[in-house]
Write an enzyme that holds these catalytic residues in place. Structure first.
Site, PDB file in Angstrom:
ATOM      1  N   GLN A 141     -70.322  30.525-121.847  1.00  0.00           N
ATOM      2  CA  GLN A 141     -70.922  31.427-122.813  1.00  0.00           C
ATOM      3  C   GLN A 141     -72.438  31.266-122.719  1.00  0.00           C
ATOM      4  O   GLN A 141     -72.909  30.618-121.788  1.00  0.00           O
ATOM      5  CB  GLN A 141     -70.387  31.114-124.194  1.00  0.00           C
ATOM      6  CG  GLN A 141     -68.859  31.278-124.274  1.00  0.00           C
ATOM      7  CD  GLN A 141     -68.283  31.141-125.688  1.00  0.00           C
ATOM      8  OE1 GLN A 141     -68.982  31.015-126.668  1.00  0.00           O
ATOM      9  NE2 GLN A 141     -66.946  31.148-125.779  1.00  0.00           N
ATOM     10  N   TYR A 143     -62.165  29.719-114.996  1.00  0.00           N
ATOM     11  CA  TYR A 143     -62.977  28.516-115.237  1.00  0.00           C
ATOM     12  C   TYR A 143     -62.540  27.450-114.246  1.00  0.00           C
ATOM     13  O   TYR A 143     -61.353  27.329-113.951  1.00  0.00           O
ATOM     14  CB  TYR A 143     -62.750  27.991-116.664  1.00  0.00           C
ATOM     15  CG  TYR A 143     -63.241  28.935-117.744  1.00  0.00           C
ATOM     16  CD1 TYR A 143     -64.585  28.984-118.086  1.00  0.00           C
ATOM     17  CD2 TYR A 143     -62.358  29.767-118.426  1.00  0.00           C
ATOM     18  CE1 TYR A 143     -65.038  29.835-119.079  1.00  0.00           C
ATOM     19  CE2 TYR A 143     -62.802  30.627-119.427  1.00  0.00           C
ATOM     20  CZ  TYR A 143     -64.148  30.653-119.750  1.00  0.00           C
ATOM     21  OH  TYR A 143     -64.604  31.495-120.736  1.00  0.00           O
ATOM     22  N   GLU A 191     -57.629  38.499-123.377  1.00  0.00           N
ATOM     23  CA  GLU A 191     -56.589  37.568-122.874  1.00  0.00           C
ATOM     24  C   GLU A 191     -55.230  37.758-123.553  1.00  0.00           C
ATOM     25  O   GLU A 191     -54.585  36.774-123.932  1.00  0.00           O
ATOM     26  CB  GLU A 191     -57.064  36.119-123.004  1.00  0.00           C
ATOM     27  CG  GLU A 191     -58.214  35.798-122.076  1.00  0.00           C
ATOM     28  CD  GLU A 191     -58.591  34.320-121.994  1.00  0.00           C
ATOM     29  OE1 GLU A 191     -58.055  33.497-122.754  1.00  0.00           O
ATOM     30  OE2 GLU A 191     -59.443  33.999-121.141  1.00  0.00           O
ATOM     31  N   GLU A 195     -65.393  36.572-118.012  1.00  0.00           N
ATOM     32  CA  GLU A 195     -65.557  35.147-118.367  1.00  0.00           C
ATOM     33  C   GLU A 195     -65.477  34.366-117.079  1.00  0.00           C
ATOM     34  O   GLU A 195     -64.446  34.417-116.383  1.00  0.00           O
ATOM     35  CB  GLU A 195     -64.480  34.671-119.339  1.00  0.00           C
ATOM     36  CG  GLU A 195     -64.684  35.128-120.753  1.00  0.00           C
ATOM     37  CD  GLU A 195     -63.673  34.529-121.732  1.00  0.00           C
ATOM     38  OE1 GLU A 195     -63.288  33.356-121.565  1.00  0.00           O
ATOM     39  OE2 GLU A 195     -63.266  35.266-122.642  1.00  0.00           O
TER      40      GLU A 195
HETATM   41  O1  AHR Z   1     -64.900  31.004-123.542  1.00  0.00           O
HETATM   42  C1  AHR Z   1     -63.977  30.233-124.259  1.00  0.00           C
HETATM   43  C2  AHR Z   1     -62.604  30.876-124.355  1.00  0.00           C
HETATM   44  O2  AHR Z   1     -62.025  30.898-123.084  1.00  0.00           O
HETATM   45  C3  AHR Z   1     -62.559  32.321-124.788  1.00  0.00           C
HETATM   46  O3  AHR Z   1     -62.541  32.471-126.163  1.00  0.00           O
HETATM   47  C4  AHR Z   1     -61.252  32.787-124.225  1.00  0.00           C
HETATM   48  O4  AHR Z   1     -61.244  34.164-123.963  1.00  0.00           O
HETATM   49  C5  AHR Z   1     -61.069  31.941-122.986  1.00  0.00           C
HETATM   50  O5  AHR Z   1     -59.806  31.395-122.909  1.00  0.00           O
END
Ligand code: AHR
Length: 513
Positions: free
Chosen positions: A356, A244, A173, A292
């Site tokens: 995660q 996300y 990132e 992610e």
């Molecule tokens: O998964 C949590 C965080 O989200 C990670 O460390 C980062 O890469 C993202 O912003």
């Protein structure tokens, strides 16, 4: 009751199911490593400190590859701190999460854990505060057989055989202002190019992932990918995507339609990557690593604000509780739609990591000195990883739709389909996004003769609950998979009735017609 009709054809395939689509992510963040996968002294821990209860759940979930050690953490992490005798390893400030990193767990410990978990390692390097030399050195340490300074150090540290790590993330990132060592696209593109070149000079067989946008809503999205690849196209093999989602302000419909955004993100990145390909007049194809993705209930709107909330809480503790989201039925259905989106783009998205694995926005939860259990989102992942085998079939869907404020119109029934020629099985993964109505679905299986149903399972709102029902430490199995009775093969077609707000899988025995 709503209706949907899905058609697949034996001849219309997207490509093989990439096994690396079922990846996960272990970051040195909160309790993902410490008291997550690793807790010496826990009754379930082996002599290495690996929690066998968490390992068993990881294996059962079908995880294929695990990205490690970050995340934002990696942008300030010196990998050399995590090797050698544990008592000599330094305690460090982890600036990303405002915690203390003891370094009791490092590369060797992770490699040992990955072996027991039966997963491939996807190692991320620090391109925030570190550079080309550190990148080159870790490849030599991990992958060179011996007879050089770094590889002999690995052997002296107890690993005679190389770790043989194939997949490497070139940082994390770095487009985000919150990232330690944040860079412009040109700055990052150049260092990714030079680090990648140096790493491949040590081991030409490795595969490299360049940092893409931290979300499709970054102000630099599009331009970032184009500029980074304009520098590093020849050196890298993939570009990353992160996303996300969450339910905001009781707007369940937008949340349920959020896979539309994932589709848009993936398709936009493919266009950008291929524009660079055309400009360079090259035949080399860059694929996508969605490394992610998940549901994450961020407390405030934007990423930087969110990080302040987390770091204020952490206050230099060792492995404090951070972002331990509890997932409900709605989240599981939505996660099912993300898996469908990834599968439907499996010709270009060939690596993906749910973020995660344990405790930190994770399908598996564990308590220090206590139990480990499955969250609702564990189930769609586990079954898709188990049953999506062979080839992905193109799906053509028609049927009722719903409107969403944030992501436009979406099909009420979302699906992806795979065909495993070896086992003679078609698997259909469904999400019924209708909040109140069940759905009657017909699946036409062109080019197949359908036989008996070999698996039919559904996850939905339990009788005793509502769509926010979740599994907890004290009620670990309230939400799970149950047999789906309303599934049958009738006149060569698959007929399924999906309960309102549900995720389901149906596997059918087939022969090619
Ligand atoms: O998964 C949590 C965080 O989200 C990670 O460390 C980062 O890469 C993202 O912003």
């Amino acid at each position: 009751m709503t209706t949907a009709h899905i058609t697949v054809d034996r001849e219309f395939t997207i490509g093989p199911v990439p096994r690396r689509l079922f990846g996960s992510f272990v970051e040195h963040m909160g309790r993902c490593v410490y008291t997550g996968i690793y807790e010496p002294g826990h009754p379930e821990a082996d002599e290495n400190g690996y929690r066998q209860d968490v390992l068993a759940l990881t294996r059962d979930m079908g995880v294929s590859i695990v990205r490690y050690p970050g995340g934002n953490f990696v942008s300030g992490y010196m990998w050399e701190d995590g090797i050698g005798p544990v008592e000599d390893r330094p305690r460090r400030i982890d600036g990303a999460w405002h915690t203390i990193e003891t370094n009791a767990f490092g590369l060797h410990e992770f490699a040992g854990w990955a072996k027991q978990a039966n997963v491939e390692i996807q190692e991320a390097i620090n391109l925030g505060t570190a550079g080309v030399e550190e990148a080159r050195a870790i490849v030599e340490y991990a992958n060179h057989p011996g007879g050089t300074a770094w590889s002999d150090k690995r052997r002296a540290n107890g690993a005679e055989d190389p770790f043989g790590i194939k997949v490497w993330n070139l940082g994390n990132e770095l487009d985000g202002p919150w990232q330690i060592g944040h860079k412009t696209a040109d700055e990052y593109g150049r260092i990714a190019q030079e680090a990648g070149k140096a790493m491949k000079l040590v081991d030409p067989s490795i595969e490299l992932i360049a940092v893409g946008s931290s979300s499709a809503h970054m102000p630099t999205f599009g331009e970032w990918e184009y500029d980074v690849l304009s520098h590093a196209y020849d050196e890298v093999d993939y570009i990353s995507l992160h996303a996300y989602y969450q339910e905001h302000d009781d707007d369940a419909k937008s949340f349920l339609a959020s896979a539309n955004d994932m589709d848009y993100f993936i398709e936009s990145v493919i266009s950008t990557v291929d524009a660079v390909k055309a400009k360079r007049q090259t035949k080399k194809q860059i694929n996508l690593s969605f490394d992610e993705w998940n549901v994450w209930y961020q407390q405030r709107g934007d990423a930087e604000d969110q990080l302040h909330v987390i770091t204020e809480k952490a206050q230099w503790q060792e492995h404090p509780r951070l972002i331990e989201d509890t997932y409900n039925v709605t989240d599981a259905v939505v996660v099912g739609t993300y898996l469908n989106s990834l599968l439907r783009h499996g010709d270009r998205v060939t690596i993906a990591n749910q973020a995660q694995l344990v405790n930190v926005i994770a399908p598996i939860r564990s308590e220090a000195n206590g139990p480990a259990w499955r969250q609702t989102i564990y189930w769609p992942f586990a079954r898709t990883a188990e049953l999506a085998r062979g080839e992905i079939l193109r799906t053509v869907a028609s049927g009722d739709q719903f409107e969403s404020k944030l992501y436009g119109d979406a099909d009420l029934v979302d699906a992806s389909v795979t065909y495993d020629a070896e086992r003679g099985r078609v698997a259909v993964f469904f999400a019924n996004r209708g909040l109140d109505e069940s759905a009657d679905v017909t699946v036409s299986l062109r080019g197949f003769t359908a036989g008996r149903i070999t698996r039919a399972e559904v996850l939905t709102v339990p009788e005793s609950g509502d769509r926010f029902t979740a599994n907890t430490e004290h009620e670990q199995d309230v939400v799970g998979l149950v047999k789906l009775d309303a599934a049958a093969v009738y006149e060569g077609e698959l007929k399924v009735t999906l309960p309102a707000l549900s995720w389901a899988v149906v596997e059918v025995e087939v022969t090619e017609a």
